[in-house]
Design an enzyme around this catalytic site. Structure first.
Site, PDB file in Angstrom:
ATOM      1  N   CYS A  24      50.631  68.063  31.846  1.00  0.00           N
ATOM      2  CA  CYS A  24      49.255  67.555  31.871  1.00  0.00           C
ATOM      3  C   CYS A  24      48.483  68.242  30.756  1.00  0.00           C
ATOM      4  O   CYS A  24      48.349  69.474  30.763  1.00  0.00           O
ATOM      5  CB  CYS A  24      48.626  67.869  33.226  1.00  0.00           C
ATOM      6  SG  CYS A  24      46.883  67.428  33.341  1.00  0.00           S
ATOM      7  N   CYS A  66      47.691  62.508  26.635  1.00  0.00           N
ATOM      8  CA  CYS A  66      47.619  62.507  28.101  1.00  0.00           C
ATOM      9  C   CYS A  66      48.953  61.931  28.551  1.00  0.00           C
ATOM     10  O   CYS A  66      49.393  60.885  28.035  1.00  0.00           O
ATOM     11  CB  CYS A  66      46.466  61.643  28.586  1.00  0.00           C
ATOM     12  SG  CYS A  66      46.493  61.326  30.370  1.00  0.00           S
TER      13      CYS A  66
HETATM   14  N1  DGL Z   1      48.011  63.411  32.901  1.00  0.00           N
HETATM   15  C1  DGL Z   1      46.861  64.183  32.559  1.00  0.00           C
HETATM   16  C2  DGL Z   1      46.929  64.646  31.107  1.00  0.00           C
HETATM   17  O1  DGL Z   1      47.978  64.726  30.487  1.00  0.00           O
HETATM   18  C3  DGL Z   1      45.494  63.659  32.804  1.00  0.00           C
HETATM   19  C4  DGL Z   1      45.079  62.715  33.821  1.00  0.00           C
HETATM   20  C5  DGL Z   1      43.834  63.146  34.599  1.00  0.00           C
HETATM   21  O2  DGL Z   1      42.692  62.940  34.137  1.00  0.00           O
HETATM   22  O3  DGL Z   1      44.059  63.688  35.670  1.00  0.00           O
HETATM   23  O4  DGL Z   1      45.923  64.978  30.542  1.00  0.00           O
END
Ligand code: DGL
Length: 265
Positions: A75, A192
């Site tokens: 993330c 993301c």
């Molecule tokens: N998957 C997360 C990232 O790589 C973000 C998604 C969220 O806003 O929770 O930033």
């Protein structure tokens, strides 16, 4: 380390599955625990202190219950903020996921690169420092998308999302003279982990062709290097999926490919 290493992959939701599938392919000998902190999704809508206060103790709980050999923070919104706190608090090795600005700028021919991430990720000092250190003279456009992660979750969960909704989030990445291939964005960083879930749609909806940079294969190589060569014959180990909301997931046929076909408990 035991013969079968346990790798814990963590995200706010289902986006980290795009990192998991690369790590699974690189380390078929490992046991996988995937944690989706869906009770706190989306991270992009939370303040920095809230995310630190959420993730650091939560990770301590998962280290206590699963004793992982390595943790992947899949993330960007969390990694750009909490990695240093996690490394200070726990001795388990952490591999983060941060915007792939360096390789994107190294390969851009038009010197125009866009970074598509959550509103949190593009605001981070960490991201700004990557641009200062690695833009290599490129013009870097930061695009903070409020909804794309949620749209990717919806699509993967079987609720189709319209082209218009996706294009509204994507359009600001496309900068420069649309008619001149040498004077417009040619590289977009997927900053993301949710966004590669929509890659086919992004590619189809893009106003012109660009290279999309997904750091997942590089993360998988880093994980493998840190674990060292598999010490036993490779017998496929199992996988677990945990939602912090405790919801019962009915997504197994959609999820199985990300786990390399393993049965997910
Ligand atoms: N998957 C997360 C990232 O790589 C973000 C998604 C969220 O806003 O929770 O930033």
């Amino acid at each position: 380390m035991t013969d079968t290493p346990t790798i814990l992959v963590f995200d706010s939701g289902l986006g980290g599955l795009t990192v998991l599938r690369e790590v699974v392919a690189a380390r078929p000998d490992a046991h996988f625990v995937y944690v989706a902190d869906d009770a706190f999704f989306p991270y992009g809508h939370h303040g920095e202190n809230e995310i630190i206060a959420r993730v650091v103790p939560l990770m301590g709980e998962f280290i206590g219950t699963h004793d992982p050999d390595l943790i992947v923070i899949a993330c960007n919104t969390a990694s750009t903020l909490v990695l240093s706190h996690l490394r200070a608090a726990y001795s388990v090795p952490f591999v983060g996921t941060v915007p792939a600005i360096k390789p994107a700028c190294a390969q851009s021919r038009t010197r125009r690169v866009s970074v598509l991430g959550t509103k949190g990720t593009v605001k981070r000092e960490y991201t700004k420092a990557l641009i200062r250190d690695f833009a290599q003279g490129c013009e870097v456009t930061l695009v903070g998308s409020p909804e794309l992660a949620s749209l990717a979750e919806a699509e993967l969960s079987g609720a189709p999302v319209s082209d218009e909704a996706i294009l509204a989030e994507l359009a600001p990445c496309f900068v420069g003279d649309a008619e001149d291939g040498g004077a417009r964005t040619d590289t977009v960083v997927l900053a993301c982990t949710h966004y590669p879930l929509l890659l086919d749609r992004l590619t189809r909806l893009a106003p012109w062709p660009v290279d999309w940079i997904d750091p997942a294969p590089a993360i998988a190589r880093r994980v493998s290097d840190l674990l060292g060569p598999p010490s036993c014959d490779i017998a496929q180990s199992g996988a677990e999926m945990i939602f912090t909301s405790n919801r019962v997931h009915g997504l197994s046929t959609v999820l199985t490919p990300f786990f390399g076909g393993r049965a997910v408990a």
